[in-house]
Write a protein that holds these residues in place. Structure first.
Motif, PDB file in Angstrom:
ATOM      1  N   LYS A  57       0.844  -1.192   0.000  1.00  0.00           N
ATOM      2  CA  LYS A  57       0.000   0.000   0.000  1.00  0.00           C
ATOM      3  C   LYS A  57       0.881   1.244   0.000  1.00  0.00           C
ATOM      4  N   PRO A  58       0.442   2.306  -0.675  1.00  0.00           N
ATOM      5  CA  PRO A  58       1.256   3.529  -0.646  1.00  0.00           C
ATOM      6  C   PRO A  58       1.332   4.081   0.772  1.00  0.00           C
ATOM      7  N   LEU A  59       2.495   4.660   1.080  1.00  0.00           N
ATOM      8  CA  LEU A  59       2.695   5.199   2.428  1.00  0.00           C
ATOM      9  C   LEU A  59       1.866   6.451   2.623  1.00  0.00           C
TER      10      LEU A  59
ATOM     11  N   GLU B 229       3.556   8.483   7.452  1.00  0.00           N
ATOM     12  CA  GLU B 229       4.569   7.427   7.382  1.00  0.00           C
ATOM     13  C   GLU B 229       5.797   7.908   6.610  1.00  0.00           C
ATOM     14  N   LYS B 230       5.539   8.663   5.538  1.00  0.00           N
ATOM     15  CA  LYS B 230       6.662   9.193   4.751  1.00  0.00           C
ATOM     16  C   LYS B 230       7.512  10.118   5.596  1.00  0.00           C
ATOM     17  N   SER B 231       6.850  10.958   6.380  1.00  0.00           N
ATOM     18  CA  SER B 231       7.549  11.918   7.221  1.00  0.00           C
ATOM     19  C   SER B 231       8.363  11.191   8.307  1.00  0.00           C
ATOM     20  N   VAL B 232       7.756  10.169   8.898  1.00  0.00           N
ATOM     21  CA  VAL B 232       8.454   9.377   9.916  1.00  0.00           C
ATOM     22  C   VAL B 232       9.665   8.681   9.294  1.00  0.00           C
ATOM     23  N   ARG B 233       9.467   8.151   8.086  1.00  0.00           N
ATOM     24  CA  ARG B 233      10.574   7.461   7.414  1.00  0.00           C
ATOM     25  C   ARG B 233      11.714   8.436   7.112  1.00  0.00           C
ATOM     26  N   ARG B 234      11.354   9.637   6.656  1.00  0.00           N
ATOM     27  CA  ARG B 234      12.386  10.653   6.397  1.00  0.00           C
ATOM     28  C   ARG B 234      13.166  10.956   7.676  1.00  0.00           C
ATOM     29  N   HIS B 235      12.428  11.070   8.775  1.00  0.00           N
ATOM     30  CA  HIS B 235      13.080  11.373  10.057  1.00  0.00           C
ATOM     31  C   HIS B 235      14.034  10.242  10.450  1.00  0.00           C
ATOM     32  N   ASN B 236      13.574   9.006  10.324  1.00  0.00           N
ATOM     33  CA  ASN B 236      14.405   7.872  10.735  1.00  0.00           C
ATOM     34  C   ASN B 236      15.649   7.731   9.863  1.00  0.00           C
TER      35      ASN B 236
END
Lengths: 141, 65
Positions: free
Chosen positions: A4-6, A10-17
């Motif tokens: 499923k598309p993020l 979720e995209k923002s959290v992934r960028r942060h991580n």
């Protein structure tokens, strides 16, 4: 079946991580260069610095991506603040105490020789990443 | 704080990502709450309670009677 598309969150959290991992690695490379006995190519240190800088900016911009990320961010920043204050106010006193004992034992005068001003930034950044990792592993308390 | 989030999620046959999407948080946040590494904020605790149609105290246990 395709994933499923993020969601934007979720995209923002992934960028942060991702920024956290990259900037921590960049800081480790940059800081290793000043350690005695460790040789880091100057090109690697030169590349590490902008990665650290951009990583910190991305982390700052995405620090409220999620309440869990915000809690991790708070853990890191509060520990970094305490570490900064500790180095500023208590490290000179501790050095003076140790120097006093050393002088009384050796009768050789020793002056203040720790570069506190140069220590502040690396200690603050290192304590931020250590607290960040600790919060991820042990909890955001 | 202990909670029953993982059990309730399993009863509904939801993945962490599906629950996260319904609660408007990240999957990592759901995982951290389930494993007890993060206590949810009060608004999030209310959203969880509403989603499962249960009182908050039946989902979260702070160890006090």
């Amino acid at each position: 079946m395709p994933d499923k598309p993020l969601t934007p969150r979720e995209k923002s959290v992934r960028r942060h991580n991702i920024s956290t991992v990259l900037s921590a690695a960049a800081f480790a490379v940059y800081a290793a260069g000043v350690l005695p006995g460790v040789t880091v190519p100057s090109a690697a240190r030169l590349i590490a610095l902008p990665i650290l800088f951009v990583g910190v900016i991305v982390m700052y911009r995405t620090r409220n991506a999620d309440e869990y990320i915000a809690a991790i961010w708070r853990s890191g920043t509060s520990v970094a603040f305490v570490a900064t204050v500790a180095v500023m106010f208590f490290a000179p006193a501790l050095e003076g105490f140790i120097d006093g004992i050393t002088e009384s034992l050796t009768e050789q005068p020793t002056g203040p020789d720790l570069p506190y001003a140069e220590l502040l930034a690396p200690v603050a950044i290192a304590s931020f990443y250590i607290a960040n990792l600790w919060a991820r592993l042990r909890g955001t308390y | 704080m202990n909670n029953r989030l993982k059990v309730l999620r399993a009863m509904n046959d939801w993945s962490q990502a599906e629950l996260a999407a319904q609660l408007d948080v990240s999957r990592q946040a759901v995982n951290a709450i389930e494993t007890g590494k993060h206590d949810p904020s009060l608004p999030l605790a209310f959203r969880i309670a509403r989603l499962f149609n249960m009182p908050i105290e039946e989902i979260f246990d702070d160890g006090h009677e």
